[in-house]
Scaffold this active site. Structure first.
Site, PDB file in Angstrom:
ATOM      1  N   ALA A 183      38.366  22.497 -39.506  1.00  0.00           N
ATOM      2  CA  ALA A 183      39.373  23.535 -39.702  1.00  0.00           C
ATOM      3  C   ALA A 183      40.215  23.782 -38.462  1.00  0.00           C
ATOM      4  CB  ALA A 183      38.708  24.836 -40.131  1.00  0.00           C
ATOM      5  N   LYS A 184      39.691  23.417 -37.283  1.00  0.00           N
ATOM      6  CA  LYS A 184      40.386  23.584 -35.993  1.00  0.00           C
ATOM      7  C   LYS A 184      40.924  25.007 -35.827  1.00  0.00           C
ATOM      8  CE  LYS A 184      41.611  18.687 -35.626  1.00  0.00           C
ATOM      9  NZ  LYS A 184      41.134  18.229 -36.955  1.00  0.00           N
ATOM     10  N   ARG A 185      40.096  25.983 -36.079  1.00  0.00           N
ATOM     11  CA  ARG A 185      40.517  27.375 -35.975  1.00  0.00           C
ATOM     12  C   ARG A 185      40.510  27.835 -34.521  1.00  0.00           C
ATOM     13  NH1 ARG A 185      42.315  26.337 -40.504  1.00  0.00           N
ATOM     14  NH2 ARG A 185      41.631  27.425 -42.392  1.00  0.00           N
TER      15      ARG A 185
END
Length: 292
Positions: A106-108
């Site tokens: 998700a690379k949040r």
């Protein structure tokens, strides 16, 4: 709270320990579940929710007993709206039922209550989107990730923090600073996070891992990055279709190779849609990783 105590509070083994055992038992392979429109077309599926679900669950069926982890690419579910995210929820639940670890790609990354909300979505017990781990972006400062780092420790989950990516633009941020580069600061911070929970050399893997591209070449040496000292897993995307081989990973990561989770997506997924063909492709990649 030390990692062992945090995991005990949650009534489960830490993510790093579980992943380390899976890598030892099955091998260091992560299979990306990346339902790109072109791959759906290649499989003879429509680019819709039904095609998305069939693709995802077929990949999971084919590799669940072979891979240490699977990595659904969240953006490729988001593009189908709420129905696509519902498919992702079912994929995560099916992976748990199949006893294969999940990395939600998700690379949040954000600050304050927003970061806490992202952590709640991906790492909280009872969340429909809860995965075993999630990828995070530290470029608002490593400490901006604190809500996710703390919640992961409390629930026995893990995180993979972007450190050194192989896209050409990555160097314009990650290499800045020379001997004290942005990438080096991220690596040191991840190592400190694992030490905070009592992970020492020779012990189980820590639950704070890094994302380092399989095709970064000499950048680890150029930037003097000590990945072995992190004592956490290294997620290395780029194996196969993006050009990296298992032998490249061995050369690139050196003494940290035992921590590397080699990640292949298109190279394996392109062998579909037959389950046996997907399994065979995963087995070939796994054997290359084992013998490199």
């Amino acid at each position: 709270m030390p990692e062992a105590a945090a995991a005990e509070t949650a009534g489960r083994e830490s993510f790093g320990s579980r992943l380390g055992r899976a890598m030892a038992d099955r091998g260091p392979l992560c299979v990306g579940i990346d339902p790109h429109p072109a791959l759906l077309q290649h499989w003879g599926l429509n680019d819709d929710v039904a095609g998305l679900e069939r693709f995802s669950l077929t990949v999971l069926d084919a590799v669940a007993s072979l891979a240490a982890a699977v990595k659904p690419q969240v953006a490729l579910y988001e593009r189908h709206g709420s129905a696509g995210m519902a498919v992702l929820e079912r994929v995560l639940a099916a992976a748990a039922d199949a006893s294969v670890l999940t990395i939600a790609d998700a690379k949040r990354g954000d600050i304050g209550s927003t970061m806490a909300a992202y952590a709640d979505a991906w790492l909280r017990d009872g969340s429909a989107l809860a995965a075993d781990s999630v990828t995070l972006s530290p470029y608002l400062g490593f400490e901006s990730l604190r809500p996710a780092l703390d919640l992961a420790a409390q629930t026995g989950r893990g995180v993979f923090v972007l450190a050194l990516t192989s896209n050409p633009e990555g160097a314009s941020v990650q290499h800045v600073g020379g001997a004290d580069s942005v990438a080096r600061r991220i690596v040191r911070a991840a190592a400190a996070e694992n030490r905070r929970y009592g992970v020492d050399e020779g012990a189980a893997l820590g639950s704070t891992g890094l994302v380092v591209g399989a095709t970064v070449g000499s950048a680890l040496t150029d930037l003097d990055l000590d990945l072995a000292a992190v004592r956490g897993p290294i997620l290395a995307p780029g194996l196969g279709a993006q050009g990296a081989t298992a032998a490249d990973l061995r050369r690139t990561f050196g003494s940290a190779y035992g921590q590397v989770l080699g990640t292949s997506s298109r190279d394996i997924l392109g062998a579909g849609p037959r389950i046996q063909d997907l399994s065979d492709a995963a087995l070939r990649t796994l054997e290359e990783l084992r013998t490199a």
